[in-house]
Design a protein around this motif. Structure first.
Motif, mmCIF file in Angstrom:
data_model
loop_
_atom_site.group_PDB
_atom_site.id
_atom_site.type_symbol
_atom_site.label_atom_id
_atom_site.label_comp_id
_atom_site.label_asym_id
_atom_site.label_seq_id
_atom_site.Cartn_x
_atom_site.Cartn_y
_atom_site.Cartn_z
ATOM 1 N N PHE A 222 -2.076 70.154 7.113
ATOM 2 C CA PHE A 222 -2.085 69.694 5.723
ATOM 3 C C PHE A 222 -1.251 70.638 4.864
ATOM 4 O O PHE A 222 -1.319 71.856 5.020
ATOM 5 C CB PHE A 222 -3.512 69.659 5.171
ATOM 6 N N MET A 223 -0.471 70.058 3.964
ATOM 7 C CA MET A 223 0.234 70.834 2.949
ATOM 8 C C MET A 223 -0.614 70.776 1.687
ATOM 9 O O MET A 223 -0.808 69.697 1.103
ATOM 10 C CB MET A 223 1.622 70.235 2.701
ATOM 11 N N LEU A 224 -1.132 71.948 1.289
ATOM 12 C CA LEU A 224 -2.108 71.980 0.211
ATOM 13 C C LEU A 224 -1.581 72.754 -0.997
ATOM 14 O O LEU A 224 -1.084 73.875 -0.847
ATOM 15 C CB LEU A 224 -3.394 72.661 0.682
ATOM 16 N N PRO A 225 -1.708 72.192 -2.204
ATOM 17 C CA PRO A 225 -1.472 73.010 -3.399
ATOM 18 C C PRO A 225 -2.460 74.174 -3.388
ATOM 19 O O PRO A 225 -3.619 74.008 -3.004
ATOM 20 C CB PRO A 225 -1.771 72.037 -4.555
ATOM 21 N N LYS A 226 -2.021 75.335 -3.789
ATOM 22 C CA LYS A 226 -2.882 76.516 -3.693
ATOM 23 C C LYS A 226 -4.189 76.346 -4.460
ATOM 24 O O LYS A 226 -5.231 76.851 -4.042
ATOM 25 C CB LYS A 226 -2.116 77.747 -4.188
ATOM 26 N N GLU A 227 -4.147 75.608 -5.558
ATOM 27 C CA GLU A 227 -5.361 75.438 -6.350
ATOM 28 C C GLU A 227 -6.359 74.486 -5.693
ATOM 29 O O GLU A 227 -7.528 74.403 -6.124
ATOM 30 C CB GLU A 227 -5.022 74.932 -7.754
ATOM 31 N N ALA A 228 -5.950 73.759 -4.635
ATOM 32 C CA ALA A 228 -6.848 72.794 -3.974
ATOM 33 C C ALA A 228 -7.471 73.345 -2.695
ATOM 34 O O ALA A 228 -8.317 72.682 -2.084
ATOM 35 C CB ALA A 228 -6.082 71.502 -3.657
ATOM 36 N N GLU A 230 -9.597 75.814 -1.971
ATOM 37 C CA GLU A 230 -11.044 76.072 -1.962
ATOM 38 C C GLU A 230 -11.835 74.776 -1.811
ATOM 39 O O GLU A 230 -12.786 74.704 -1.020
ATOM 40 C CB GLU A 230 -11.446 76.790 -3.249
ATOM 41 N N GLU A 231 -11.438 73.733 -2.525
ATOM 42 C CA GLU A 231 -12.119 72.433 -2.417
ATOM 43 C C GLU A 231 -11.911 71.831 -1.029
ATOM 44 O O GLU A 231 -12.832 71.208 -0.469
ATOM 45 C CB GLU A 231 -11.603 71.483 -3.487
ATOM 46 N N PHE A 232 -10.726 71.989 -0.485
ATOM 47 C CA PHE A 232 -10.419 71.511 0.865
ATOM 48 C C PHE A 232 -11.378 72.140 1.880
ATOM 49 O O PHE A 232 -11.967 71.444 2.719
ATOM 50 C CB PHE A 232 -8.962 71.871 1.193
ATOM 51 N N ILE A 236 -14.609 70.423 4.221
ATOM 52 C CA ILE A 236 -14.801 70.562 5.667
ATOM 53 C C ILE A 236 -16.202 71.082 5.968
ATOM 54 O O ILE A 236 -16.889 70.587 6.872
ATOM 55 C CB ILE A 236 -13.731 71.498 6.267
ATOM 56 N N LYS A 237 -16.658 72.068 5.195
ATOM 57 C CA LYS A 237 -18.006 72.612 5.399
ATOM 58 C C LYS A 237 -19.073 71.535 5.260
ATOM 59 O O LYS A 237 -20.050 71.496 6.006
ATOM 60 C CB LYS A 237 -18.277 73.739 4.400
ATOM 61 N N LYS A 238 -18.884 70.628 4.299
ATOM 62 C CA LYS A 238 -19.864 69.565 4.073
ATOM 63 C C LYS A 238 -19.930 68.594 5.247
ATOM 64 O O LYS A 238 -20.976 68.028 5.539
ATOM 65 C CB LYS A 238 -19.521 68.803 2.789
#
Length: 265
Positions: A222-228, A230-232, A236-238
């Motif tokens: 996945f290419m993730l914006p840095k601000e996203a 933590e939510e990403f 996964i944890k959920k």
């Protein structure tokens, strides 16, 4: 010959000179070649030992050599990634001369700079899913309504037919197992897309590569914006408890050099 590891912004290369790194042959050192706003990170190779034909032969016939050199390539890029914005090149990217390298990179200056700007705001993260087939099969056997219905139908048959129908049922359960693997993994992957600007589903690795008893059943980047990010990771944890109950284990890792989202043709 010139072996190319990757590209970094010239401004960053000037600000932070490259530290000492051994080259692919473990003799020459890694160095840089500035090409306008882009700097190539390279090492020299002896053309008698690293011709295109020899490299192709090595990659096809010498797995130990391939693993060693591919690991070196990755480790070098990982070291660069810790200090620079990096566009990683594929393992085995070689030019016959410095001139041919410059002739290839220079016309792409604007495209490469645009890619650098995108990469500065993003990180690449990977998600792999491993499966305990026995545990998932037990779950499918116990909870699949179609399987239960077929089992009840078999029990009502004459003893002579039950053996053959059970064989068919075993084959059906195996099919259901594979479909359930895909469904569960795809569901998690799709849920994570809300945080990504790009994604790629990759080939699964065999047990000879992972060294694990579990089978790898999903492998995505996945290419993730840095601000996203933590939510990403929270997403996964959920999802993990429900997956673990069925025999699926999620492994997330990153950030990585952007192997999958910085392709410069």
């Amino acid at each position: 010959m010139i072996y190319l590891y990757g590209l970094i912004p010239t401004a960053e290369a000037v600000k932070s000179p490259l530290s000492s790194l051994k080259g692919l042959d473990d003799e020459e050192h890694v160095y840089t070649i500035p090409i306008n706003d882009v700097t190539a990170v390279v090492c020299l190779l002896n053309s008698d030992k690293y011709s295109e034909e020899i490299l192709q032969q090595k990659m096809e016939n010498d797995m130990d050599w391939l693993k060693e050199k591919a690991f070196h390539h990755h480790e070098t890029l990982a070291a660069l990634y810790s200090g620079y914005t990096v566009i990683p090149l594929k393992f085995g990217t070689i030019y016959n001369s410095e001139e041919s390298l410059k002739e290839t990179i220079a016309p792409k200056n604007n495209v490469v700079i645009h890619t650098f700007e995108t990469l500065k705001r993003h990180e690449e993260w990977n998600m792999k899913v491993y499966c305990d087939d026995q545990k998932l099969m037990q779950h499918v056997t116990d909870h699949d309504e179609v399987v239960e219905q077929k089992r009840q139908e078999i029990e009502s048959l004459p003893k002579g037919r039950q053996y053959f129908e059970k064989k068919k049922l075993d084959k059906f359960i195996s099919q259901q197992l594979e479909e359930e693997k895909y469904r569960l993994c795809k569901s998690v992957h799709d849920q994570l897309l809300q945080y990504a600007t790009n994604e790629a589903v990759k080939k699964n690795w065999g047990k000879d590569m992972t060294g694990l008893q579990e089978s790898m059943v999903w492998n995505s980047a996945f290419m993730l914006p840095k601000e996203a990010i933590e939510e990403f990771l929270e997403e996964i944890k959920k999802s993990e408890p429900a997956l673990l109950e069925k025999g699926l284990r999620v492994e997330v890792s990153g950030p990585w050099p952007p192997y999958h989202f910085s392709n410069i043709s």
